[in-house]
Design a protein around this motif. Structure first.
Motif, mmCIF file in Angstrom:
data_model
loop_
_atom_site.group_PDB
_atom_site.id
_atom_site.type_symbol
_atom_site.label_atom_id
_atom_site.label_comp_id
_atom_site.label_asym_id
_atom_site.label_seq_id
_atom_site.Cartn_x
_atom_site.Cartn_y
_atom_site.Cartn_z
ATOM 1 N N THR A 31 0.845 -1.198 0.000
ATOM 2 C CA THR A 31 0.000 0.000 0.000
ATOM 3 C C THR A 31 0.880 1.247 0.000
ATOM 4 O OG1 THR A 31 -1.669 -1.220 1.248
ATOM 5 C CG2 THR A 31 -1.884 1.174 1.188
ATOM 6 N N ASN A 32 0.532 2.187 -0.857
ATOM 7 C CA ASN A 32 1.332 3.396 -1.040
ATOM 8 C C ASN A 32 0.918 4.471 -0.026
ATOM 9 O OD1 ASN A 32 3.088 5.290 -2.130
ATOM 10 N ND2 ASN A 32 1.700 5.857 -3.789
ATOM 11 N N VAL A 33 1.277 4.239 1.247
ATOM 12 C CA VAL A 33 0.986 5.217 2.299
ATOM 13 C C VAL A 33 2.042 6.306 2.226
ATOM 14 C CG1 VAL A 33 0.583 5.591 4.750
ATOM 15 C CG2 VAL A 33 0.050 3.358 3.735
ATOM 16 N N VAL A 34 1.612 7.527 1.873
ATOM 17 C CA VAL A 34 2.600 8.584 1.613
ATOM 18 C C VAL A 34 2.859 9.483 2.813
ATOM 19 C CG1 VAL A 34 2.136 8.587 -0.863
ATOM 20 C CG2 VAL A 34 0.843 10.140 0.621
ATOM 21 N N ALA A 35 1.855 9.652 3.697
ATOM 22 C CA ALA A 35 2.043 10.609 4.794
ATOM 23 C C ALA A 35 0.955 10.445 5.838
ATOM 24 C CB ALA A 35 2.017 12.045 4.246
ATOM 25 N N GLY A 36 1.185 11.122 6.958
ATOM 26 C CA GLY A 36 0.182 11.219 7.999
ATOM 27 C C GLY A 36 -0.168 12.675 8.237
ATOM 28 N N VAL A 37 -1.355 12.906 8.791
ATOM 29 C CA VAL A 37 -1.786 14.261 9.163
ATOM 30 C C VAL A 37 -2.115 14.252 10.648
ATOM 31 C CG1 VAL A 37 -3.507 16.066 8.828
ATOM 32 C CG2 VAL A 37 -2.697 14.746 6.854
ATOM 33 N N ASN A 38 -1.440 15.096 11.397
ATOM 34 C CA ASN A 38 -1.654 15.179 12.838
ATOM 35 C C ASN A 38 -1.342 16.601 13.274
ATOM 36 O OD1 ASN A 38 -2.450 14.024 15.226
ATOM 37 N ND2 ASN A 38 -0.481 13.067 15.693
ATOM 38 N N PRO A 39 -2.368 17.460 13.383
ATOM 39 C CA PRO A 39 -2.137 18.872 13.700
ATOM 40 C C PRO A 39 -1.261 19.059 14.938
ATOM 41 C CG PRO A 39 -4.432 18.524 13.097
ATOM 42 C CD PRO A 39 -3.808 17.168 13.194
ATOM 43 N N GLY A 40 -0.264 19.935 14.799
ATOM 44 C CA GLY A 40 0.662 20.193 15.894
ATOM 45 C C GLY A 40 1.932 19.375 15.812
ATOM 46 N N PHE A 41 1.951 18.394 14.872
ATOM 47 C CA PHE A 41 3.127 17.533 14.738
ATOM 48 C C PHE A 41 3.765 17.663 13.358
ATOM 49 C CE2 PHE A 41 0.684 15.719 18.151
ATOM 50 C CZ PHE A 41 1.630 15.255 19.058
ATOM 51 N N GLY A 42 3.362 18.678 12.597
ATOM 52 C CA GLY A 42 3.904 18.881 11.265
ATOM 53 C C GLY A 42 5.420 18.992 11.269
ATOM 54 N N GLY A 43 6.042 18.370 10.274
ATOM 55 C CA GLY A 43 7.496 18.396 10.170
ATOM 56 C C GLY A 43 8.177 17.256 10.890
ATOM 57 N N GLN A 44 7.426 16.507 11.694
ATOM 58 C CA GLN A 44 8.000 15.367 12.404
ATOM 59 C C GLN A 44 7.755 14.085 11.611
ATOM 60 O OE1 GLN A 44 6.823 15.154 16.542
ATOM 61 N NE2 GLN A 44 6.631 17.379 16.719
ATOM 62 N N LYS A 45 8.190 12.976 12.179
ATOM 63 C CA LYS A 45 7.892 11.663 11.628
ATOM 64 C C LYS A 45 7.212 10.833 12.701
ATOM 65 C CE LYS A 45 10.693 10.414 7.664
ATOM 66 N NZ LYS A 45 11.465 9.300 7.066
ATOM 67 N N GLN A 46 6.141 10.137 12.311
ATOM 68 C CA GLN A 46 5.487 9.201 13.201
ATOM 69 C C GLN A 46 5.297 7.896 12.444
ATOM 70 O OE1 GLN A 46 2.269 12.214 14.597
ATOM 71 N NE2 GLN A 46 2.485 10.803 16.315
ATOM 72 N N TYR A 47 5.637 6.787 13.104
ATOM 73 C CA TYR A 47 5.530 5.476 12.452
ATOM 74 C C TYR A 47 6.244 5.472 11.103
ATOM 75 C CZ TYR A 47 1.839 5.035 15.964
ATOM 76 O OH TYR A 47 1.130 5.024 17.147
ATOM 77 N N ASP A 48 7.359 6.170 11.041
ATOM 78 C CA ASP A 48 8.189 6.239 9.835
ATOM 79 C C ASP A 48 7.467 6.919 8.665
ATOM 80 O OD1 ASP A 48 10.731 5.830 8.794
ATOM 81 O OD2 ASP A 48 10.119 4.032 7.709
ATOM 82 N N LEU A 49 6.496 7.782 8.975
ATOM 83 C CA LEU A 49 5.792 8.543 7.945
ATOM 84 C C LEU A 49 6.027 10.031 8.160
ATOM 85 C CD1 LEU A 49 2.247 6.859 7.834
ATOM 86 C CD2 LEU A 49 4.021 6.702 6.080
ATOM 87 N N PRO A 50 6.216 10.808 7.105
ATOM 88 C CA PRO A 50 6.257 12.260 7.273
ATOM 89 C C PRO A 50 4.895 12.763 7.722
ATOM 90 C CG PRO A 50 6.147 11.692 4.947
ATOM 91 C CD PRO A 50 6.335 10.403 5.688
#
Length: 295
Positions: A31-50
């Motif tokens: 699955t081509n998971v490209v990114a996550g959205v989590n307000p307040g955490f922009g610019g970080q990485k979570q679960y190896d996702l931008p």
């Protein structure tokens, strides 16, 4: 629908409804998971996702997104889904459970006007075995094939898939429409999708007590579905007047037949529609083979 490995997928929110294991499994499945959205955490990485603060930032960097998987707090689902629709995302999967019913009413009105497919809430999503995993289905239970599964349950969906897999019957698409009070796509929509899908030769429908969606599906099958359909209804021994919490049935008592929503009522509807009903999941493969042979 765009259910291919090329589909671009984003995850909105990282709550208890999804874990690193689920995300790793999706990516390992192709699955081509490209990114996550989590307000307040922009610019970080979570679960190896931008991670981005806003969905429009993801679209700006990666281009049009096909599917979003929403895993935020249930009271934030409406805002997340409306943001997805505004970003022209046409497939929304809501993993979160317990979304307020009035929020779902508002969301579904908006989704319909934008021709957006909503799966869930309270759903493990969609899997096209061997191609793409969108959600939290345990992929090890599935194998590519020609049997479509549409279900209101989560764990029963996996059990049915495993019974089919053990019997050498692979699956084309498996979807849980969710079991909250109000859900997006219905049995009827998915029956039509699977009936028109060239890969699918037979359909398994998994229902449970509460509401009237199985009865509506039985009528629709008799009127509009050409492929063989096998049904399984869980909770046959559920006490009368009791409703499974996760089905979240609303206004099912006042002014309605006392049998409304019972497993017995659903079984009678499928019998009237001449849809074979398995007494237990292990019977499903045999009934599927008979259905394909006679079709």
């Amino acid at each position: 629908m765009n259910l291919t490995p090329d589909s671009k997928v984003v995850i909105q929110g990282f709550s208890e409804f999804i874990s690193a294991t689920h995300i790793t499994q999706m990516k390992a499945y192709g699955t081509n998971v490209v990114a996550g959205v989590n307000p307040g955490f922009g610019g970080q990485k979570q679960y190896d996702l931008p991670v981005f603060d806003l969905l429009e930032e993801v679209v700006g960097q990666f281009g049009p997104i096909d599917t979003t998987i929403i895993c935020v707090n249930p009271y934030q689902v409406l805002d997340a889904a409306l943001e997805a629709i505004a970003s022209n995302i046409r497939q929304i999967i809501i993993i979160a459970a317990g979304v307020p019913p009035l929020d779902m009413v508002q969301l579904l009105r908006k989704a319909e006007s934008h021709e957006t497919l909503v799966v869930g809430p309270n759903s493990p999503g969609i899997i096209v075995p061997g191609r793409i995993l969108l959600g939290t289905h345990p992929s090890e239970f599935y194998t590519p094939g020609h049997v479509g599964i549409v279900s209101r349950s989560s764990t029963l969906t996996y059990e049915v898939a495993w019974e089919l897999t053990k019997a050498g019957l692979g699956q084309s698409i498996s979807v849980s429409i969710g079991s909250d009070a109000i859900v997006g796509s219905s049995f009827l929509q998915w029956l039509q999708i699977l009936d028109e899908d060239e890969t699918t030769e037979a359909i398994v429908l998994v229902g449970q007590p509460g509401g009237g969606s199985e009865e509506a599906a039985a009528r629709y099958i008799s009127e509009a579905i050409d492929k063989p359909v096998i049904a399984y209804i869980a909770g046959r021994q559920a006490p009368p007047g009791k409703h499974w919490r996760q089905t979240g049935t609303l206004a099912t008592i006042i002014g309605r037949d006392p049998n409304f929503g019972t497993a017995q009522n659903k079984l009678a509807a499928f019998q009237e529609a001449q849809v074979p009903v398995a007494e237990r999941p292990s019977q499903i493969p045999e009934l599927v083979r008979k259905g394909i042979k006679s079709s």
